[in-house]
Scaffold this motif. Structure first.
Motif, mmCIF file in Angstrom:
data_model
loop_
_atom_site.group_PDB
_atom_site.id
_atom_site.type_symbol
_atom_site.label_atom_id
_atom_site.label_comp_id
_atom_site.label_asym_id
_atom_site.label_seq_id
_atom_site.Cartn_x
_atom_site.Cartn_y
_atom_site.Cartn_z
ATOM 1 N N PHE A 156 0.847 -1.196 0.000
ATOM 2 C CA PHE A 156 0.000 0.000 0.000
ATOM 3 C C PHE A 156 0.887 1.253 0.000
ATOM 4 N N VAL A 157 1.907 1.262 0.841
ATOM 5 C CA VAL A 157 2.828 2.408 0.910
ATOM 6 C C VAL A 157 3.536 2.589 -0.423
ATOM 7 N N LYS A 158 3.965 1.494 -1.017
ATOM 8 C CA LYS A 158 4.657 1.558 -2.311
ATOM 9 C C LYS A 158 3.796 2.251 -3.365
ATOM 10 N N ASN A 159 2.508 1.949 -3.370
ATOM 11 C CA ASN A 159 1.605 2.492 -4.386
ATOM 12 C C ASN A 159 1.031 3.867 -4.067
ATOM 13 N N TYR A 160 0.919 4.210 -2.788
ATOM 14 C CA TYR A 160 0.180 5.424 -2.421
ATOM 15 C C TYR A 160 0.930 6.361 -1.470
ATOM 16 N N ARG A 161 2.213 6.171 -1.288
ATOM 17 C CA ARG A 161 2.983 7.016 -0.359
ATOM 18 C C ARG A 161 2.832 8.494 -0.682
ATOM 19 N N SER A 162 2.765 8.832 -1.950
ATOM 20 C CA SER A 162 2.662 10.239 -2.348
ATOM 21 C C SER A 162 1.353 10.878 -1.869
ATOM 22 N N ARG A 163 0.376 10.056 -1.496
ATOM 23 C CA ARG A 163 -0.914 10.570 -1.027
ATOM 24 C C ARG A 163 -1.006 10.646 0.497
ATOM 25 N N LEU A 164 0.105 10.332 1.176
ATOM 26 C CA LEU A 164 0.131 10.357 2.635
ATOM 27 C C LEU A 164 1.104 11.428 3.103
ATOM 28 N N GLY A 165 0.696 12.228 4.061
ATOM 29 C CA GLY A 165 1.576 13.256 4.605
ATOM 30 C C GLY A 165 2.301 12.742 5.833
ATOM 31 N N SER A 166 2.681 13.643 6.725
ATOM 32 C CA SER A 166 3.335 13.249 7.967
ATOM 33 C C SER A 166 2.313 12.815 9.010
ATOM 34 N N SER A 167 1.050 13.098 8.742
ATOM 35 C CA SER A 167 -0.045 12.607 9.570
ATOM 36 C C SER A 167 -1.238 12.335 8.656
ATOM 37 N N VAL A 168 -2.162 11.546 9.160
ATOM 38 C CA VAL A 168 -3.383 11.246 8.415
ATOM 39 C C VAL A 168 -4.566 11.477 9.335
ATOM 40 N N LYS A 169 -5.717 11.653 8.721
ATOM 41 C CA LYS A 169 -6.955 11.756 9.478
ATOM 42 C C LYS A 169 -7.734 10.466 9.277
ATOM 43 N N LEU A 170 -8.290 9.967 10.365
ATOM 44 C CA LEU A 170 -9.103 8.764 10.348
ATOM 45 C C LEU A 170 -10.536 9.182 10.623
ATOM 46 N N LYS A 171 -11.406 8.981 9.648
ATOM 47 C CA LYS A 171 -12.807 9.387 9.768
ATOM 48 C C LYS A 171 -13.667 8.146 9.900
ATOM 49 N N VAL A 172 -14.585 8.173 10.855
ATOM 50 C CA VAL A 172 -15.483 7.039 11.071
ATOM 51 C C VAL A 172 -16.886 7.395 10.593
ATOM 52 N N ALA A 173 -17.771 6.409 10.593
ATOM 53 C CA ALA A 173 -19.105 6.557 10.000
ATOM 54 C C ALA A 173 -19.923 7.713 10.574
ATOM 55 N N ASN A 174 -19.762 8.012 11.868
ATOM 56 C CA ASN A 174 -20.564 9.090 12.451
ATOM 57 C C ASN A 174 -19.982 10.475 12.170
ATOM 58 N N GLY A 175 -18.877 10.527 11.398
ATOM 59 C CA GLY A 175 -18.277 11.795 11.004
ATOM 60 C C GLY A 175 -17.135 12.252 11.885
ATOM 61 N N ASP A 176 -16.935 11.597 13.043
ATOM 62 C CA ASP A 176 -15.816 11.971 13.916
ATOM 63 C C ASP A 176 -14.500 11.711 13.192
ATOM 64 N N THR A 177 -13.541 12.596 13.410
ATOM 65 C CA THR A 177 -12.239 12.487 12.746
ATOM 66 C C THR A 177 -11.124 12.532 13.791
ATOM 67 N N TRP A 178 -10.138 11.679 13.586
ATOM 68 C CA TRP A 178 -8.991 11.587 14.489
ATOM 69 C C TRP A 178 -7.722 11.831 13.690
ATOM 70 N N GLU A 179 -6.813 12.654 14.203
ATOM 71 C CA GLU A 179 -5.534 12.874 13.542
ATOM 72 C C GLU A 179 -4.495 11.941 14.150
ATOM 73 N N VAL A 180 -3.769 11.246 13.286
ATOM 74 C CA VAL A 180 -2.758 10.286 13.723
ATOM 75 C C VAL A 180 -1.468 10.565 12.970
ATOM 76 N N GLU A 181 -0.380 10.669 13.710
ATOM 77 C CA GLU A 181 0.920 10.909 13.086
ATOM 78 C C GLU A 181 1.467 9.627 12.465
ATOM 79 N N LEU A 182 2.224 9.804 11.382
ATOM 80 C CA LEU A 182 2.918 8.689 10.736
ATOM 81 C C LEU A 182 4.404 8.787 11.041
ATOM 82 N N ALA A 183 5.048 7.643 11.127
ATOM 83 C CA ALA A 183 6.499 7.608 11.343
ATOM 84 C C ALA A 183 7.082 6.480 10.509
#
Length: 162
Positions: free
Chosen positions: A52-79
């Motif tokens: 997945f990283v090999k194919n889509y790394r360019s679409r990921l920043g230093s953090s990502v947002k995780l959105k769930v069905a009720n609309g809540d969003t969580w920010e998670v750092e990548l390392a």
């Protein structure tokens, strides 16, 4: 030859979907999933599959947002580590506690747009976990609605049984 004409027609439709629209890789919403093991929950981190990283790394920043069905969003750092693996780190533990992710659960990540994943959590039975945002505050704690006091997630709270 009649065969030659049919082959040309087949070649002309190759690469189209059943609805007749051209297949557009840029509009794809790629997915990956992780089966949660106890060690992943204790370490409070998981890695994104290497393919997945090999194919889509360019679409990921230093953090990502995780959105769930009720609309809540969580920010998670990548390392990244020395082996080139990309890990969900700071913020991931809060997400798992908030959503009562347990050993055996399956977490599905769908890349909606750059650095934004729609996330679904499934129980080992295959049923998606359901949550009501009115019972949860922004700190990943369940609220006892009757007396409005915070209680720790995972301590016989009926976590995930709203």
């Amino acid at each position: 030859m009649k065969d030659g004409g049919q082959n040309k027609k087949a070649k002309a439709t190759f690469g189209k979907t059943r609805r007749g629209n051209a297949f557009d890789v840029e509009k794809m919403k790629p997915h990956f999933f992780r089966v949660m093991f106890d060690s992943m929950l204790k370490d409070a981190t998981i890695y994104i599959p290497t393919e997945f990283v090999k194919n889509y790394r360019s679409r990921l920043g230093s953090s990502v947002k995780l959105k769930v069905a009720n609309g809540d969003t969580w920010e998670v750092e990548l390392a990244a580590d020395d082996d080139g693996l990309i890990w969900l780190v700071k913020g991931w533990e809060d997400f798992t506690k908030h959503h009562c992710v347990k050993q055996g659960d399956i977490v599905v990540f769908r890349l909606e747009q750059d650095s934004l994943f729609h996330v679904m959590v499934f129980e080992p039975t295959g049923s998606e976990k359901k949550y009501s945002s009115e019972h949860v505050n922004n700190h990943g704690r369940l609220l006892n609605v009757k007396v409005e006091e915070e209680i720790d997630v995972g301590k016989d709270t009926g976590c995930g049984t709203f």
